[in-house]
Design an enzyme around this catalytic site. Structure first.
Site, PDB file in Angstrom:
ATOM      1  N   ARG A 147       0.857  -1.188   0.000  1.00 28.53           N
ATOM      2  CA  ARG A 147       0.000   0.000   0.000  1.00 28.53           C
ATOM      3  C   ARG A 147       0.889   1.233   0.000  1.00 28.53           C
ATOM      4  NH1 ARG A 147      -3.827   2.301   4.875  1.00 28.53           N
ATOM      5  NH2 ARG A 147      -1.840   3.287   5.418  1.00 28.53           N
ATOM      6  N   TYR A 159      -2.543  11.883   7.419  1.00 27.71           N
ATOM      7  CA  TYR A 159      -2.705  10.596   8.066  1.00 27.71           C
ATOM      8  C   TYR A 159      -2.155   9.469   7.188  1.00 27.71           C
ATOM      9  CZ  TYR A 159      -4.653   6.543  10.185  1.00 27.71           C
ATOM     10  OH  TYR A 159      -4.774   5.324  10.756  1.00 27.71           O
ATOM     11  N   ASP A 218      -5.008   4.026  -0.241  1.00 28.78           N
ATOM     12  CA  ASP A 218      -6.139   4.302   0.651  1.00 28.78           C
ATOM     13  C   ASP A 218      -6.437   5.799   0.632  1.00 28.78           C
ATOM     14  OD1 ASP A 218      -8.011   4.357   2.671  1.00 28.78           O
ATOM     15  OD2 ASP A 218      -6.814   3.197   4.096  1.00 28.78           O
ATOM     16  N   HIS A 220      -9.055   7.155   2.360  1.00 27.60           N
ATOM     17  CA  HIS A 220      -9.615   7.527   3.666  1.00 27.60           C
ATOM     18  C   HIS A 220     -10.840   8.426   3.576  1.00 27.60           C
ATOM     19  CE1 HIS A 220      -7.600   5.775   7.022  1.00 27.60           C
ATOM     20  NE2 HIS A 220      -6.491   5.731   6.302  1.00 27.60           N
ATOM     21  N   GLU A 244      -8.895   2.361  -2.184  1.00 31.25           N
ATOM     22  CA  GLU A 244      -9.694   2.086  -0.979  1.00 31.25           C
ATOM     23  C   GLU A 244     -10.411   3.329  -0.465  1.00 31.25           C
ATOM     24  OE1 GLU A 244      -7.238   0.421   2.067  1.00 31.25           O
ATOM     25  OE2 GLU A 244      -8.640   0.913   3.662  1.00 31.25           O
ATOM     26  N   GLU A 270     -14.005  -0.673   5.859  1.00 29.03           N
ATOM     27  CA  GLU A 270     -13.369  -0.929   7.157  1.00 29.03           C
ATOM     28  C   GLU A 270     -14.127  -0.269   8.304  1.00 29.03           C
ATOM     29  OE1 GLU A 270      -9.497   0.810   6.240  1.00 29.03           O
ATOM     30  OE2 GLU A 270      -9.877   2.394   7.669  1.00 29.03           O
ATOM     31  N   ARG A 291     -13.794  -4.642   2.947  1.00 26.28           N
ATOM     32  CA  ARG A 291     -12.703  -4.332   3.860  1.00 26.28           C
ATOM     33  C   ARG A 291     -13.003  -4.697   5.316  1.00 26.28           C
ATOM     34  NH1 ARG A 291      -8.211  -3.801   4.077  1.00 26.28           N
ATOM     35  NH2 ARG A 291      -7.826  -1.726   4.879  1.00 26.28           N
ATOM     36  N   GLU A 347      -4.607  -7.325   4.557  1.00 25.37           N
ATOM     37  CA  GLU A 347      -3.740  -6.250   5.072  1.00 25.37           C
ATOM     38  C   GLU A 347      -3.002  -6.771   6.311  1.00 25.37           C
ATOM     39  OE1 GLU A 347      -5.834  -2.852   6.651  1.00 25.37           O
ATOM     40  OE2 GLU A 347      -4.166  -1.504   6.208  1.00 25.37           O
ATOM     41  N   TRP A 410     -11.552  11.875   6.917  1.00 25.07           N
ATOM     42  CA  TRP A 410     -10.195  11.362   6.701  1.00 25.07           C
ATOM     43  C   TRP A 410     -10.257   9.847   6.674  1.00 25.07           C
ATOM     44  CZ3 TRP A 410      -7.908   7.898   9.872  1.00 25.07           C
ATOM     45  CH2 TRP A 410      -8.429   7.779  11.178  1.00 25.07           C
TER      46      TRP A 410
HETATM   47  O1  EZ4 Z   1      -7.116   4.221   9.591  1.00 24.25           O
HETATM   48  O2  EZ4 Z   1      -7.087   1.254  11.515  1.00 24.25           O
HETATM   49  O3  EZ4 Z   1      -6.608   0.665   5.792  1.00 24.25           O
HETATM   50  N1  EZ4 Z   1      -6.271   0.918   6.875  1.00 24.25           N
HETATM   51  C1  EZ4 Z   1      -6.633   2.004   7.560  1.00 24.25           C
HETATM   52  C2  EZ4 Z   1      -6.226   2.082   9.002  1.00 24.25           C
HETATM   53  C3  EZ4 Z   1      -7.242   2.856   9.818  1.00 24.25           C
HETATM   54  C4  EZ4 Z   1      -7.083   2.620  11.285  1.00 24.25           C
HETATM   55  C5  EZ4 Z   1      -8.203   3.262  12.078  1.00 24.25           C
HETATM   56  O4  EZ4 Z   1      -8.192   2.804  13.389  1.00 24.25           O
HETATM   57  O5  EZ4 Z   1      -7.283   2.849   7.000  1.00 24.25           O
HETATM   58  O6  EZ4 Z   1      -4.976   2.640   9.135  1.00 24.25           O
HETATM   59 CO    CO Z   2      -8.218   2.070   5.222  1.00 16.85          CO
END
Ligand code: EZ4
Ligand code: CO
Length: 410
Positions: A147, A159, A218, A220, A244, A270, A291, A347, A410
């Protein structure tokens, strides 16, 4: 096999984990993960005050009945706290049943469908050279899928981009980890700057590492549907394994627009906690990967139902596996991933050395693939004395703000 004790253990070796420990009258101990990053103690209270008393005296073999009792019996359905608590119970019961059967858990789920689970690791860099170094570090650790997260010029901190660390370059760190101040860190965001910068990053990574290496990214939840559609199109030349959480997907219909405009595969979910959160996504085949983690989706019993439904639409499992899923939760999804037909990728972010002392594990990671091991049950034991040496530390995920200080996804 009667449940005679239900203990909730909170420990913070490298970060916070919530573990449910069930003991039976025939001397077995089963464990389940209920860790909900940043809201851990809400699950602890739910388990201690409202679930543990209901479990005492119950037949530990009745996994489905216990699941239905906890889900329907509460009247208040779904939600991350409830579903993490139910997951902890469900996984502890599967651990017990498999130990009683003297089989590794995946055997009870139908047996192995493959020899191991392809895993992806996290690489990141504020700059391109840092990112390239981070990808090399993951490859040296044995990862065969990566990733890729990148800093964006002009944005101070984003982040998922770790501060350079000599020990684990590019591994994701959490800004409040270890900090005594229980306040979320604040990070920056600018979608236009990100959309301009990211395709060039992937172009450079492909030029350096070639066409074969599976690359993931990702977002987010940060983009609007039309922005996500553009990003998916712009990244098509670099052949991503998946993109993602490109939009805040609780608005499931938004993925229709993204889907109509790009063939970049999409992964979502997720932050979801039940199969109901995926109804439109599955029926209209708007995504390619689910996810959801065992820990956040009511355990093995419920996630199995969701993944079986996904399989009918050629959608595969890409279970969430950051370090905030404990080794217990990870083991549960390794057994599930080994058994189901529609496994896609796993992951895998390695836990720290202290966590490995608290949770003894039998799983292996070789040549880019994970395997849960062949001990009876989950294959994880919790060392209670080691756990007690690491008390809970308040920690929050960061929040994200635009330049004018507007709070952003995010
Ligand atoms: O931000 O698990 O794909 N993985 C992620 C993670 C999440 C954290 C949140 O608690 O997006 O890093
Ligand atoms: Co994620």
């Amino acid at each position: 096999m009667r449940i005679v004790d239900a203990e909730v253990v909170v420990t913070s070796p490298d970060r916070n984990f919530v573990t449910l420990v069930l003991r039976t009258d025939d001397g077995l101990t089963g464990i389940g993960d209920g860790t909900l990053n940043g809201r851990e103690l809400a699950v602890v209270a739910y388990l201690r005050e409202h679930v543990a008393p209901l479990l005492l005296g119950r037949d530990a073999h009745r996994i489905e009945d216990t699941w239905q009792l906890l889900y329907r019996g509460a009247y208040w359905r779904r939600g991350p706290v409830t579903m993490a608590a139910i997951a902890a119970v469900d996984v502890a019961l599967w651990d017990l049943k498999a130990q009683a059967a003297q089989m590794p858990l995946y055997q009870l789920l139908g047996g192995a469908s493959r020899t191991g689970l392809m895993a992806y690791g996290h690489a990141s860099g504020q700059t391109l050279p840092e990112l390239v170094e981070s990808i090399h570090a993951r490859l040296e650790e044995g990862y065969r899928s990566i990733r890729v997260q990148s800093g964006v010029p002009g944005l101070r901190s984003i982040y998922g981009i770790s501060a350079p660390s000599p020990a684990q370059p590019g591994q994701e760190t959490h800004p409040t980890q270890g900090s005594p101040v229980a306040r979320p860190a604040e990070e920056d965001w600018d979608s236009r700057a990100y959309l301009r910068h990211l395709p060039g990053v992937f172009e450079a990574v492909r030029a350096e590492f070639g066409p074969e290496l599976p690359l993931l990214h990702d977002v987010h939840h940060r983009l609007t549907p039309v922005q996500a559609a553009r990003l998916g199109k712009d990244l098509e030349p670099y052949d991503l394994f998946w993109l993602e959480d490109c939009t805040p997907a609780e608005n499931q219909e938004a993925l229709r627009l993204v889907r109509q405009h790009t063939t970049t595969p999409l992964a979502v979910g997720e932050v979801f906690n039940t199969a109901w959160d995926y109804q439109t996504l599955l029926r209209e085949q708007l995504i390619d990967y689910v996810r959801s983690a065992v820990t956040h989706t009511g355990g093995i019993s419920h996630l199995r139902k969701l993944l079986d439904q996904a399989a009918l639409h050629q959608i595969r499992a890409g279970m969430h596996g950051p370090t905030d899923i404990s080794p217990v939760g990870m083991a549960a999804q390794l057994h599930l991933g080994l058994a189901i037909h529609n496994f896609g990728i796993q992951e895998y972010a390695r836990h720290g050395a202290l966590t490995d002392e608290v949770f003894r594990q039998t799983s292996t990671f070789r040549d880019g693939h994970l395997h849960p091991g062949d001990e009876p049950g989950l294959g994880v034991t919790l060392d209670l004395e080691a756990a007690a040496r690491h008390p809970y530390r308040p920690a929050y995920l960061p929040v994200n703000r635009l330049a004018d200080q507007t709070v952003h996804d995010w």
